[in-house]
Design a protein around this motif. Sequence first.
Motif, short mmCIF file in Angstrom:
data_model
loop_
_atom_site.label_atom_id
_atom_site.label_comp_id
_atom_site.label_asym_id
_atom_site.label_seq_id
_atom_site.Cartn_x
_atom_site.Cartn_y
_atom_site.Cartn_z
N PRO A 113 0.80 -1.23 0.00
CA PRO A 113 0.00 0.00 0.00
C PRO A 113 0.83 1.29 0.00
CG PRO A 113 -0.76 -1.46 1.72
CD PRO A 113 0.50 -2.04 1.17
N TYR A 114 2.09 1.21 0.42
CA TYR A 114 2.92 2.41 0.51
C TYR A 114 3.48 2.83 -0.84
CZ TYR A 114 2.58 1.38 5.44
OH TYR A 114 2.09 1.14 6.69
N TYR A 115 3.74 1.86 -1.72
CA TYR A 115 4.33 2.15 -3.02
C TYR A 115 3.92 1.01 -3.95
CZ TYR A 115 7.97 4.66 -5.68
OH TYR A 115 8.65 5.42 -6.57
N PRO A 116 2.65 0.97 -4.38
CA PRO A 116 2.07 -0.22 -5.03
C PRO A 116 2.73 -0.65 -6.33
CG PRO A 116 0.42 1.54 -4.79
CD PRO A 116 1.68 2.04 -4.20
N VAL A 117 2.94 0.26 -7.25
CA VAL A 117 3.49 -0.13 -8.56
C VAL A 117 4.91 -0.66 -8.40
CG1 VAL A 117 4.14 0.69 -10.85
CG2 VAL A 117 2.01 1.46 -9.81
N VAL A 121 6.70 -4.40 -9.22
CA VAL A 121 7.91 -4.53 -10.06
C VAL A 121 8.98 -5.31 -9.31
CG1 VAL A 121 9.81 -3.22 -11.10
CG2 VAL A 121 7.45 -2.47 -11.44
N MET A 122 9.19 -5.00 -8.04
CA MET A 122 10.22 -5.69 -7.26
C MET A 122 9.85 -7.15 -7.00
SD MET A 122 12.74 -3.70 -6.89
CE MET A 122 13.70 -4.37 -5.55
N PHE A 125 10.84 -8.84 -10.24
CA PHE A 125 12.30 -8.98 -10.29
C PHE A 125 12.73 -10.17 -9.42
CE2 PHE A 125 15.05 -5.18 -11.58
CZ PHE A 125 14.24 -4.88 -12.66
N SER A 126 12.22 -10.21 -8.21
CA SER A 126 12.62 -11.26 -7.28
C SER A 126 12.17 -12.64 -7.77
CB SER A 126 12.03 -10.97 -5.90
OG SER A 126 12.55 -9.76 -5.42
N ALA A 127 11.02 -12.71 -8.41
CA ALA A 127 10.57 -13.99 -8.96
C ALA A 127 11.52 -14.48 -10.04
CB ALA A 127 9.15 -13.85 -9.51
#
Length: 143
Positions: A113-117, A121-122, A125-127
């Motif tokens: 909720p703090y930085y949704p988009v 994306v992260m 990347f991690s996946a």
Amino acid sequence: MTATHPTHTPSGGHTAGESWAEGLTVFAAVTLMLAGVLDIFRGIMGIAEDDVFLSSRDYVFAFDLTGWGWIHLALGAVAVIISLGLFRAAMWARVAGVAVAGLIVIANFLSLPYYPVWSVVMIAFSAFIIWALCVVKPDRFAD
């Protein structure tokens, strides 16, 4: 020839399978380093309480923005260190890379909720990092 039946090159180089494994390891190392550096920046923004972040009062996993900043800063620093080990194809770095990428997924999910988009994306990347580190055969790593 297919990728499932690698053959040695006439010059005595790597097989196709070895080249594929090395390529995935380098991909994982570069991607983990990039994710780590970006997480460090996100952590710094959180600690500085930048206006980039949304504020939500009704979120189950509500932490102070500064708390999320420290979490992301720490995960980012650890990710950068582990990525250096991946460049050396160390087995400890492979295991730790999967673990820290999993922690990055969890931290980004919890801070969605703090930085949704950017969180989505992260997570992507991690996946990719987890996938790249899990498909390489263990005999390609040292240690």
